[in-house]
Design a protein around this motif. Structure first.
Motif, PDB file in Angstrom:
ATOM      1  N   TYR A 104      11.210  13.474  29.940  1.00  0.00           N
ATOM      2  CA  TYR A 104      12.267  13.346  30.955  1.00  0.00           C
ATOM      3  C   TYR A 104      13.634  13.717  30.381  1.00  0.00           C
ATOM      4  O   TYR A 104      14.279  14.654  30.877  1.00  0.00           O
ATOM      5  N   VAL A 108      15.588  17.393  30.775  1.00  0.00           N
ATOM      6  CA  VAL A 108      16.947  17.531  31.299  1.00  0.00           C
ATOM      7  C   VAL A 108      17.766  18.445  30.396  1.00  0.00           C
ATOM      8  O   VAL A 108      18.472  19.355  30.862  1.00  0.00           O
ATOM      9  N   ALA A 140      13.695   9.152  37.849  1.00  0.00           N
ATOM     10  CA  ALA A 140      14.952   9.772  38.269  1.00  0.00           C
ATOM     11  C   ALA A 140      16.142   9.054  37.652  1.00  0.00           C
ATOM     12  O   ALA A 140      17.181   9.676  37.390  1.00  0.00           O
ATOM     13  N   GLU A 143      16.504  10.568  34.258  1.00  0.00           N
ATOM     14  CA  GLU A 143      17.062  11.915  34.399  1.00  0.00           C
ATOM     15  C   GLU A 143      18.541  11.870  34.753  1.00  0.00           C
ATOM     16  O   GLU A 143      19.345  12.638  34.207  1.00  0.00           O
ATOM     17  N   ALA A 147      21.297  13.368  32.356  1.00  0.00           N
ATOM     18  CA  ALA A 147      22.025  14.529  32.874  1.00  0.00           C
ATOM     19  C   ALA A 147      23.522  14.249  32.943  1.00  0.00           C
ATOM     20  O   ALA A 147      24.345  15.123  32.622  1.00  0.00           O
ATOM     21  N   GLY A 167      17.669  17.323  37.309  1.00  0.00           N
ATOM     22  CA  GLY A 167      16.682  16.255  37.155  1.00  0.00           C
ATOM     23  C   GLY A 167      15.353  16.589  37.797  1.00  0.00           C
ATOM     24  O   GLY A 167      14.289  16.342  37.224  1.00  0.00           O
ATOM     25  N   GLN A 184      16.166  12.017  42.794  1.00  0.00           N
ATOM     26  CA  GLN A 184      17.304  12.423  41.976  1.00  0.00           C
ATOM     27  C   GLN A 184      18.607  12.368  42.774  1.00  0.00           C
ATOM     28  O   GLN A 184      19.642  11.948  42.247  1.00  0.00           O
TER      29      GLN A 184
END
Length: 393
Positions: A104, A108, A140, A143, A147, A167, A184
């Motif tokens: 994950y 990203v 999510a 992510e 991110a 994501g 996301q």
């Protein structure tokens, strides 16, 4: 110990220094609109108070490497940034080239690089209080936190919608889970006391007042503790059925099929494909109806739509399990205004819209029903619509 403190301590053990910052992103509950997102339809999720925290810092050794550590795993994973293109994407149906939890955040980083972001090596330490496998989008949240951190530290200057796309790409292509973008987007743009009315074709998002507490209500999450995994069979089979149904109807996606088309669809399709299609089409309409009712009458009036959604997922999409049905039925019998499973199905959680002062009574009824059915005890807690991804420190 707070989740932030846990992440800070994990970072110190990983990197031997303080992080450059702390970022976090929430899990989500989907109020209504299940399996409509990858069909370019409509969804109505909201972010929850449970969050994943990422303590992140640029490396000081000059090496272009990314290391990730998590409370989910005993050992960190470290790879060179220029190796990410060799590791990803993950072929459909294959296991990622790194442990799944690490795919994950590393995914990203890969997706950001592929989108043109450049930056030096980083250390990432992740801690979370989002229940894993409960259908509350713990993935999510990871992510979104990663991110947000890399977007800042690498000066990528991407907006929240672009980071949601990053994501989703990480989840789809690095992890190999064929999910849509609802999770996301909810994690990135969630707001206090609001649900997110999202058009998954255009990614146009509107904040819809949910005002549950103001109405004297609460949303009870009933985590069955039955684990599910998006990257395994049932989810992919449902998605394939939707694509097959759209092809039969001659449209790009089921978003382009309306309730009025169901009679024709039934004539053209086998029973299973038709029922999968019927769920998506009627669920899209239920999302539109729920938004309209929330705006005109408020949350007390949406209970029947939640119940109809669960019945559709149970009977047409066939993604419920006995524990989810027990939770929904017990909550309704104990006076909930509405209840439904939430998330991808095959386990996970259900939600119930209840009177705020009835939490103890409804919870006791659900626990008793689980015990009577021989199910393991559920985890029960209330959630409120909360803020999306952010930098905390």
């Amino acid at each position: 110990m707070t989740t932030e403190t846990t992440a800070r301590e994990l970072f110190a053990s990983l990197a031997g220094r303080e992080p450059d910052g702390i970022w976090s992103a929430p899990g989500r509950v989907n109020l209504i609109g299940e399996h409509t997102d990858y069909n370019e339809g409509f969804v109505l999720p909201f972010a929850i108070p449970h969050r994943t925290v990422a303590a992140v810092g640029l490396r000081t050794d000059g090496l272009g490497r990314v290391s990730v550590a998590s409370t989910f795993a005993e050992e960190p994973v470290e790879v060179a940034l220029d190796e990410l293109d060799r590791l990803f994407p993950t072929p459909a149906g294959a296991q990622p080239a790194v442990p799944e939890w690490a795919a994950y955040p590393l995914g990203v980083a890969w997706a950001l690089q592929d989108a043109g972001a450049t930056g030096s090596g980083v250390d990432i330490a992740i801690a979370s209080d989002v229940p894993v496998g409960a259908g509350l989008s713990s993935s999510a949240a990871i992510e979104g936190a990663a991110a947000s951190a890399l977007n800042d530290l690498w000066n990528a200057d991407l907006d929240r919608t672009a980071l949601a796309r990053i994501g989703r790409r990480a989840e789809n292509e690095a992890v190999g889970a064929p999910t849509g973008i609802m999770d996301q987007m909810a994690s990135m743009i969630g707001g206090v006391d609001t649900a997110i009315f999202l058009d998954c074709r255009t990614l146009e998002a509107q904040q819809v007042p949910l005002a549950v507490a103001e109405a004297g209500l609460a949303i009870l999450v009933m985590d069955t503790r039955v684990k599910h995994a998006h990257s395994t069979g049932g989810y992919g089979e449902r998605r394939a059925a939707c694509e097959r149904g759209a092809a039969i109807m001659g449209v790009p996606s089921l978003r382009d099929v309306s309730v009025d088309d169901l009679t024709r669809a039934q004539e053209l399709m086998d029973d299973v494909t038709f029922r999968r299609v019927r769920h998506v089409i009627t669920e899209n309409q239920r999302v539109l109806d729920t938004v309209a009712v929330l705006r005109s009458e408020g949350p007390r009036a949406i209970g029947d739509l939640l119940v109809a959604s669960h019945a559709s997922m149970r009977d047409d999409f066939e993604i419920s399990v006995p524990e989810l049905d027990t939770a929904v039925e017990a909550a309704l019998a104990a006076g909930a205004l509405g209840a439904r499973m939430t998330g991808g199905g095959f386990g996970g959680a259900a939600i119930a819209l209840i009177e705020a002062d009835a939490e103890a009574a409804v919870s006791a009824a659900v626990e008793a029903a689980f015990a009577a059915a021989g199910h393991a005890a559920p985890a029960l807690f209330t959630v409120t619509p909360s803020a999306g991804a952010r930098r905390d420190a």
